[in-house]
Design a protein around this motif. Sequence first.
Motif, PDB file in Angstrom:
ATOM      1  N   LEU A  84       0.815  -1.214  -0.016  1.00  0.00           N
ATOM      2  CA  LEU A  84      -0.150   0.071  -0.015  1.00  0.00           C
ATOM      3  C   LEU A  84       0.917   1.144   0.073  1.00  0.00           C
ATOM      4  N   SER A  85       0.571   2.089  -0.856  1.00  0.00           N
ATOM      5  CA  SER A  85       1.404   3.317  -1.190  1.00  0.00           C
ATOM      6  C   SER A  85       0.630   4.681  -1.120  1.00  0.00           C
ATOM      7  N   ALA A  86       1.481   5.591  -0.537  1.00  0.00           N
ATOM      8  CA  ALA A  86       0.742   6.925  -0.462  1.00  0.00           C
ATOM      9  C   ALA A  86       0.792   7.629  -1.781  1.00  0.00           C
ATOM     10  N   PHE A  87       1.663   7.049  -2.868  1.00  0.00           N
ATOM     11  CA  PHE A  87       1.404   7.661  -4.062  1.00  0.00           C
ATOM     12  C   PHE A  87       1.333   6.490  -5.030  1.00  0.00           C
ATOM     13  N   PRO A  88       0.779   6.854  -6.234  1.00  0.00           N
ATOM     14  CA  PRO A  88       0.642   5.798  -7.357  1.00  0.00           C
ATOM     15  C   PRO A  88       1.963   5.134  -7.720  1.00  0.00           C
ATOM     16  N   TYR A  89       1.915   4.002  -8.401  1.00  0.00           N
ATOM     17  CA  TYR A  89       3.137   3.309  -8.894  1.00  0.00           C
ATOM     18  C   TYR A  89       4.283   4.213  -9.403  1.00  0.00           C
ATOM     19  N   SER A  90       3.965   5.302 -10.267  1.00  0.00           N
ATOM     20  CA  SER A  90       5.077   5.984 -11.151  1.00  0.00           C
ATOM     21  C   SER A  90       5.450   6.896 -10.003  1.00  0.00           C
ATOM     22  N   GLN A  91       5.157   7.201  -8.964  1.00  0.00           N
ATOM     23  CA  GLN A  91       5.561   8.099  -8.132  1.00  0.00           C
ATOM     24  C   GLN A  91       6.031   7.256  -6.820  1.00  0.00           C
ATOM     25  N   CYS A  92       5.884   6.125  -6.793  1.00  0.00           N
ATOM     26  CA  CYS A  92       6.018   5.573  -5.276  1.00  0.00           C
ATOM     27  C   CYS A  92       7.658   5.121  -4.858  1.00  0.00           C
ATOM     28  N   PHE A  93       7.762   4.462  -3.856  1.00  0.00           N
ATOM     29  CA  PHE A  93       9.140   4.401  -3.338  1.00  0.00           C
ATOM     30  C   PHE A  93       9.867   3.640  -4.187  1.00  0.00           C
ATOM     31  N   PHE A  94       9.321   2.624  -4.974  1.00  0.00           N
ATOM     32  CA  PHE A  94      10.045   1.785  -5.915  1.00  0.00           C
ATOM     33  C   PHE A  94      10.478   2.363  -7.203  1.00  0.00           C
ATOM     34  N   CYS A  95       9.658   3.255  -7.731  1.00  0.00           N
ATOM     35  CA  CYS A  95       9.919   3.705  -9.133  1.00  0.00           C
ATOM     36  C   CYS A  95      10.231   5.305  -9.133  1.00  0.00           C
ATOM     37  N   GLY A  96       9.721   6.205  -8.015  1.00  0.00           N
ATOM     38  CA  GLY A  96       9.586   7.477  -8.156  1.00  0.00           C
ATOM     39  C   GLY A  96      10.262   8.356  -7.195  1.00  0.00           C
ATOM     40  N   GLY A  97      11.150   7.617  -6.203  1.00  0.00           N
ATOM     41  CA  GLY A  97      11.971   8.243  -5.398  1.00  0.00           C
ATOM     42  C   GLY A  97      11.265   8.786  -4.090  1.00  0.00           C
ATOM     43  N   ALA A  98      10.201   8.061  -3.723  1.00  0.00           N
ATOM     44  CA  ALA A  98       9.431   8.593  -2.425  1.00  0.00           C
ATOM     45  C   ALA A  98      10.225   7.869  -1.537  1.00  0.00           C
ATOM     46  N   GLY A  99      10.304   8.010  -0.019  1.00  0.00           N
ATOM     47  CA  GLY A  99      10.971   7.592   1.021  1.00  0.00           C
ATOM     48  C   GLY A  99      10.108   6.442   1.261  1.00  0.00           C
ATOM     49  N   PRO A 100      10.835   5.450   2.260  1.00  0.00           N
ATOM     50  CA  PRO A 100      10.452   4.149   2.688  1.00  0.00           C
ATOM     51  C   PRO A 100       9.342   4.299   3.600  1.00  0.00           C
ATOM     52  N   GLU A 101       9.007   5.643   4.250  1.00  0.00           N
ATOM     53  CA  GLU A 101       7.763   6.039   4.902  1.00  0.00           C
ATOM     54  C   GLU A 101       6.494   6.047   4.109  1.00  0.00           C
ATOM     55  N   SER A 102       6.548   6.034   2.919  1.00  0.00           N
ATOM     56  CA  SER A 102       5.338   6.120   2.122  1.00  0.00           C
ATOM     57  C   SER A 102       4.667   4.791   1.581  1.00  0.00           C
ATOM     58  N   VAL A 103       5.238   3.687   2.033  1.00  0.00           N
ATOM     59  CA  VAL A 103       4.741   2.374   1.818  1.00  0.00           C
ATOM     60  C   VAL A 103       4.790   1.708   2.891  1.00  0.00           C
ATOM     61  N   MET A 104       3.878   0.437   2.835  1.00  0.00           N
ATOM     62  CA  MET A 104       3.545  -0.675   3.750  1.00  0.00           C
ATOM     63  C   MET A 104       3.265  -1.719   3.282  1.00  0.00           C
ATOM     64  N   SER A 105       3.808  -2.921   3.834  1.00  0.00           N
ATOM     65  CA  SER A 105       3.103  -4.057   3.420  1.00  0.00           C
ATOM     66  C   SER A 105       1.848  -4.422   3.751  1.00  0.00           C
ATOM     67  N   LEU A 106       1.140  -4.875   2.641  1.00  0.00           N
ATOM     68  CA  LEU A 106      -0.367  -5.113   2.972  1.00  0.00           C
ATOM     69  C   LEU A 106      -0.541  -6.784   3.232  1.00  0.00           C
ATOM     70  N   LYS A 107      -0.927  -6.970   4.361  1.00  0.00           N
ATOM     71  CA  LYS A 107      -1.092  -8.560   4.675  1.00  0.00           C
ATOM     72  C   LYS A 107      -2.547  -8.945   4.654  1.00  0.00           C
ATOM     73  N   PRO A 108      -3.299  -9.277   3.820  1.00  0.00           N
ATOM     74  CA  PRO A 108      -4.665  -9.521   3.853  1.00  0.00           C
ATOM     75  C   PRO A 108      -4.891 -10.471   4.851  1.00  0.00           C
ATOM     76  N   LYS A 109      -6.370 -10.387   5.256  1.00  0.00           N
ATOM     77  CA  LYS A 109      -6.683 -11.827   6.216  1.00  0.00           C
ATOM     78  C   LYS A 109      -6.808 -12.990   5.381  1.00  0.00           C
ATOM     79  N   LYS A 110      -6.306 -14.068   6.000  1.00  0.00           N
ATOM     80  CA  LYS A 110      -6.354 -15.377   5.252  1.00  0.00           C
ATOM     81  C   LYS A 110      -7.629 -15.452   4.168  1.00  0.00           C
TER      82      LYS A 110
END
Length: 149
Positions: A84-110
């Motif tokens: 889950l990201s504060a920004f869309p994929y093109s601007q997120c931590f992985f691609c757009g240079g946002a910081g690690p505080e802008s994403v979180m692992s999303l672990k859905p209920k089983k």
Amino acid sequence: MKIKAFILLGLIVSTFISAKNAPAEKLTWDMLKDVSFKKKWYPQESIFMLYPTFGAPLKRLENKEVTIKGYVIPVDVATNMYVLSAFPYSQCFFCGGAGPESVMSLKPKKSEIRKYKTDEMHTFTGKLKLNADDIYEMNYILEEADMIE
């Protein structure tokens, strides 16, 4: 005497029920910025990585039920792994240079098996975990996540 014990028992039970049914606290991406990072050497990967120190308000929310809205980024749809990201994929931590505080692992209920598409915006509720030690996991984890909108 029995009446006082009965009233006390009723108060204890109602307090437990109220706490269990308490609404999730609203978490915002700005709140997740309450973290500082320092470089730390991780010998298992022979690399310096950013080690987080979480602020007191975030620590207060750890292991609590929270609600947060963000953009879903599929990592491995087959295994139900999402970010889950504060920004869309093109601007997120992985691609757009946002910081690690802008994403979180999303672990859905089983029981929550659903396929999300890149950049779908949803609100989730779940238990917030703060991670400073597992370098193979994100700093923020939303466990038992359930989409509410």
